[in-house]
Enzyme design. Structure first.
Site, PDB file in Angstrom:
ATOM      1  N   LYS A   1      -3.925  -9.374   1.691  1.00 46.29           N
ATOM      2  CA  LYS A   1      -3.392  -8.098   1.203  1.00 46.29           C
ATOM      3  C   LYS A   1      -4.576  -7.251   0.742  1.00 46.29           C
ATOM      4  O   LYS A   1      -5.539  -7.790   0.161  1.00 46.29           O
ATOM      5  CB  LYS A   1      -2.426  -8.377   0.046  1.00 46.29           C
ATOM      6  CG  LYS A   1      -1.679  -7.151  -0.471  1.00 46.29           C
ATOM      7  CD  LYS A   1      -0.621  -7.567  -1.501  1.00 46.29           C
ATOM      8  CE  LYS A   1       0.196  -6.402  -2.001  1.00 46.29           C
ATOM      9  NZ  LYS A   1       1.248  -6.817  -2.943  1.00 46.29           N
TER      10      LYS A   1
ATOM     11  N   SER B   1       5.884  -5.232  -1.868  1.00 47.46           N
ATOM     12  CA  SER B   1       4.761  -4.416  -1.432  1.00 47.46           C
ATOM     13  C   SER B   1       3.845  -5.108  -0.423  1.00 47.46           C
ATOM     14  O   SER B   1       3.072  -4.439   0.251  1.00 47.46           O
ATOM     15  CB  SER B   1       3.928  -3.985  -2.639  1.00 47.46           C
ATOM     16  OG  SER B   1       3.387  -5.113  -3.296  1.00 47.46           O
TER      17      SER B   1
ATOM     18  N   SER C   1       7.101  -8.958  -4.636  1.00 49.20           N
ATOM     19  CA  SER C   1       6.340  -8.438  -3.491  1.00 49.20           C
ATOM     20  C   SER C   1       5.874  -9.450  -2.463  1.00 49.20           C
ATOM     21  O   SER C   1       5.392  -9.054  -1.409  1.00 49.20           O
ATOM     22  CB  SER C   1       5.130  -7.654  -3.979  1.00 49.20           C
ATOM     23  OG  SER C   1       5.540  -6.363  -4.316  1.00 49.20           O
TER      24      SER C   1
HETATM   25  N1  GLN Z   1       9.287  -3.876  -5.661  1.00 48.80           N
HETATM   26  C1  GLN Z   1       8.771  -4.151  -6.962  1.00 48.80           C
HETATM   27  C2  GLN Z   1       8.157  -2.916  -7.539  1.00 48.80           C
HETATM   28  O1  GLN Z   1       8.232  -1.903  -6.931  1.00 48.80           O
HETATM   29  C3  GLN Z   1       7.805  -5.290  -6.929  1.00 48.80           C
HETATM   30  C4  GLN Z   1       6.402  -4.925  -6.666  1.00 48.80           C
HETATM   31  C5  GLN Z   1       5.479  -6.084  -6.662  1.00 48.80           C
HETATM   32  O2  GLN Z   1       5.889  -7.238  -6.791  1.00 48.80           O
HETATM   33  N2  GLN Z   1       4.199  -5.784  -6.585  1.00 48.80           N
HETATM   34  O3  GLN Z   1       7.613  -2.924  -8.595  1.00 48.80           O
END
Ligand code: GLN
Length: 469
Positions: A76, A151, A175
């Site tokens: 990532k 994400s 994410s």
């Molecule tokens: N979808 C969640 C958010 O928008 C999780 C994001 C993540 O785990 N980095 O915060």
């Protein structure tokens, strides 16, 4: 079926394929498929990749090879690799070149892995679809009109289309698990403090964890073994002492928070698939137990207070002076404004504003402190449940992969999609998402298993059992 790490390792050991040829074959898949999917933001420099190939060959020659030696891996783009670009999915770091290796990178290099490219992500990991990436969305390999989740959408999609066999992502509220479920691969969120966060761009420091994606549970377990462990460079890293947990309690009991799962907004196909998965587990010798966790309903609200608070403080460092994009103004304050306005996208700005608000002196007690109190209650409630069950099961996401653009103008609808994953980060326990079937429209679905602190082993056991059903 993609080959497992063990099979690839066998092939490399007996010379059925060379390290160069393996790397080239994955790179070829990426160059064919990524034009359409856009899972990757870039490939690491040729010189760097070549140096890793040479090292891997040496390891095979002198008998020090591990299961990851010679295996291409994608990271990532919030994970730092010395001398290589890392953008965090943000324009503000468009040309940022990392000056040191993250601990996970150091460990992967030592294991002889070949880091080949950087995966797309929502800007600074804020989002659930990669639509917040400054570099465009990652499409779902199973349906190009849909998102890959987020994400860590790029890390999930590249494994799904077999551009690599394993990758790393980060998980602050889901994410890793949510994109794994959207793309039909396995994704593991580790116990908080288990994998070092050193060299990973911080989003919500009390919630962030790194973890692997793979095609099967055993591949994810192998990567986990390599990247986990105490690290003096991360002050929240769990000490050797804290890593020693009792490993009895394998009564094969699964706790199911039925009231929490059977709720408005959960897709009917998701529910049906979950119930069917549980039936299969019961038929194979697992016992299930209805559980209720009093403050579970509050986890999402707690998350959307604590996370932005931490975001607003962590992102203060992007001031146009220390890293990346710099738009000078007449005064230094103007320079901050100009650089941050030009560099940050809408969602990042929204969260910085929310976070600054909940931390402001008038509201600190009513929001931030209260959220922390509920967090402590949730930790106790989970600990109590884990006295009776080995794991807790839920669907990973209340919905399958949604259409690109469907939720991008409705942040609240997007936040609700985190309902099943967020409690895990609030409490700091490990959880895994495993493919559990497909919808009528051929969209992948996932089941989430949650274990108590440092009990990743239970997730690997039930995960491997479930895969066979
Ligand atoms: N979808 C969640 C958010 O928008 C999780 C994001 C993540 O785990 N980095 O915060």
């Amino acid at each position: 079926m993609a080959k497992t790490l063990k099979q690839l390792n066998e092939d490399l050991k007996r010379g059925a394929i060379t390290v160069e040829a393996l790397v080239d074959s994955y790179k070829k898949t990426i160059s064919e498929k990524d034009k359409e999917i856009h899972a990757l933001l870039g490939m690491y420099s040729d010189g760097f990749v070549l140096s890793q190939i040479i090292k891997a060959k040496e390891m095979f020659a002198n008998g020090t090879a591990t299961l990851l030696t010679g295996i291409p891996v994608v990271l990532k783009d919030n994970i730092l690799v010395k001398g290589e670009i890392a953008t965090g999915g943000s324009k503000i770091l468009e040309n940022y070149v990392a000056t040191y290796d993250a601990t996970v990178v150091k460990k992967l290099k030592e294991a002889g892995a070949i880091l080949i490219g950087r995966a797309n992500m929502d800007e600074f990991a804020m989002g659930g679809s990669t639509e917040n990436s400054a570099y465009g969305v990652t499409k779902n390999p199973h349906d190009l009109s849909r998102v890959s989740g987020g994400s860590s959408g790029g890390s999930a999609a590249v494994v799904a289309y077999e551009g690599v066999t394993v990758s790393l992502g980060s998980d602050t509220g889901g994410s890793i698990r949510q994109p794994a479920s959207f793309c039909g691969v396995v994704g593991l969120k580790t116990t908080y403090g288990n994998v070092s966060r050193y060299g990973v761009m911080a989003m919500g420091s009390s919630l962030d964890q790194i973890g692997p994606f793979g095609n099967c549970v055993s591949d994810v377990e192998e990567v986990y073994k390599i990247i986990s462990g105490y690290d003096v460079m991360d002050s929240t890293s769990l000490s050797e002492e804290k890593r020693k947990v009792k490993t009895e309690n394998t009564k094969k009991i699964i706790g199911i928070p039925n009231d929490f799962i059977n709720r408005e907004g959960v897709d009917v196909e998701v529910l049906a698939n979950f119930n069917e998965s549980i039936k299969k587990l019961e038929a194979s010798g697992y016992t299930t137990k209805n559980i209720s966790i009093e403050h579970l309903e509050k986890a999402l609200s707690v998350y959307y207070i604590l996370m932005p608070a931490e975001v607003s403080s962590n992102l203060a460092r992007y001031d146009g002076i220390r890293y990346g994009l710099s738009n000078p103004g007449e005064t230094s304050i103007r320079s901050y404004f100009e650089s941050r306005t030009a560099g940050f996208g809408a969602e990042v700005r929204r969260r910085i504003l929310l976070g600054t608000y909940v931390l402001s002196s008038g509201y600190y007690d009513s929001y931030y402190n209260k959220a922390n109190i509920v967090r402590e209650m949730l930790k106790k409630e989970f600990a109590k449940v884990f006295l009776d069950v080995d794991v807790i099961a839920t669907p990973t996401s209340p919905i399958p992969a949604f259409k690109i653009g469907e939720k991008s103008n409705d942040p609240l609808a997007m936040y609700l999609a985190d309902i099943f994953t967020v409690p895990v980060n609030i409490v700091g326990v490990p959880a895994i998402s495993i493919p559990s079937g497909i919808t009528k429209n051929n969209l992948p679905l996932g089941i989430q298993f949650i274990a108590s602190h440092m009990r990743e082993d239970l997730l690997f056991t039930i995960g491997a059992d479930f895969e066979k059903l």
